[in-house]
Design a protein around this motif. Sequence first.
Motif, short mmCIF file in Angstrom:
data_model
loop_
_atom_site.label_atom_id
_atom_site.label_comp_id
_atom_site.label_asym_id
_atom_site.label_seq_id
_atom_site.Cartn_x
_atom_site.Cartn_y
_atom_site.Cartn_z
N UNK A 132 0.90 -1.27 -0.08
CA UNK A 132 -0.07 -0.05 -0.11
C UNK A 132 0.82 1.13 -0.13
N UNK A 133 0.85 2.24 -0.94
CA UNK A 133 1.49 3.36 -0.97
C UNK A 133 0.90 4.47 -1.39
N UNK A 134 1.40 5.63 -1.17
CA UNK A 134 1.00 7.02 -1.29
C UNK A 134 2.01 7.71 -1.93
N UNK A 135 2.01 8.19 -3.24
CA UNK A 135 3.02 8.81 -3.74
C UNK A 135 3.14 10.19 -3.21
N UNK A 136 4.70 10.57 -2.73
CA UNK A 136 4.64 11.83 -2.14
C UNK A 136 5.78 12.55 -2.80
N UNK A 137 7.38 12.26 -2.59
CA UNK A 137 8.37 12.77 -3.25
C UNK A 137 8.31 12.53 -4.80
N UNK A 138 7.98 11.45 -5.29
CA UNK A 138 7.76 10.89 -6.66
C UNK A 138 7.12 12.00 -7.49
N UNK A 139 6.00 12.82 -6.69
CA UNK A 139 5.40 14.05 -7.45
C UNK A 139 5.96 15.01 -7.58
N UNK A 140 7.12 15.31 -6.97
CA UNK A 140 8.20 16.41 -7.18
C UNK A 140 9.34 15.96 -7.83
N UNK A 141 9.24 14.57 -8.25
CA UNK A 141 10.98 14.17 -8.81
C UNK A 141 11.77 13.60 -7.86
N UNK A 142 11.27 13.45 -6.74
CA UNK A 142 12.12 12.65 -5.77
C UNK A 142 11.94 11.39 -5.88
N UNK A 143 13.19 10.34 -6.08
CA UNK A 143 12.99 9.03 -6.09
C UNK A 143 13.54 8.44 -4.81
N UNK A 144 13.21 7.01 -4.66
CA UNK A 144 13.64 6.31 -3.76
C UNK A 144 15.23 6.01 -3.62
N UNK A 145 15.66 5.60 -2.69
CA UNK A 145 17.23 5.03 -2.81
C UNK A 145 17.07 3.90 -3.31
N UNK A 146 18.30 3.46 -4.08
CA UNK A 146 18.29 2.02 -4.55
C UNK A 146 18.48 0.99 -3.63
#
Length: 146
Positions: A132-146
């Motif tokens: 279950x996820x909610x987009x947050x940083x992705x909406x501002x071009x921030x991606x998760x660490x690898x």
Amino acid sequence: MTAPRDVPAPEQGLLLTHFLTVRDVARSRRFYADVLGGEVVLEENPAIVKVANSWIIMNPGGGPTPDKPGITLVPPDDGDTVSSFLNVRVADIGAFYAAAVAKGAEFLTEPLDRKAELRCYLRDPDGYLIEVGQATGLLRGVFADR
């Protein structure tokens, strides 16, 4: 006999559904209707629950059939080894998490900040993993660490 309403049957093109082999159809059907807010479209043979803009189809396991020779369907037996999981996107993960816990859902962790999203996992009654996820940083071009 009248066909059930809202079955996954496109008039053109295709649509995607997800099939689960389950141990107890009624128990799984209740989980997807109650915890994920789905609508039961068909109770059994197969059970179909419409969840948001998709459908989850459930049936017990079984051996090979003419259209899938050599294939046997079984629910997962080891919940720690996963090759596929359901990915659910929500607008408000805090509200979803609280409501799901109140309905008896058991999450592996509380929602965690993964930079691109807030995310947590739970299991259905057969042990299938659900993200279950909610987009947050992705909406501002921030991606998760690898």
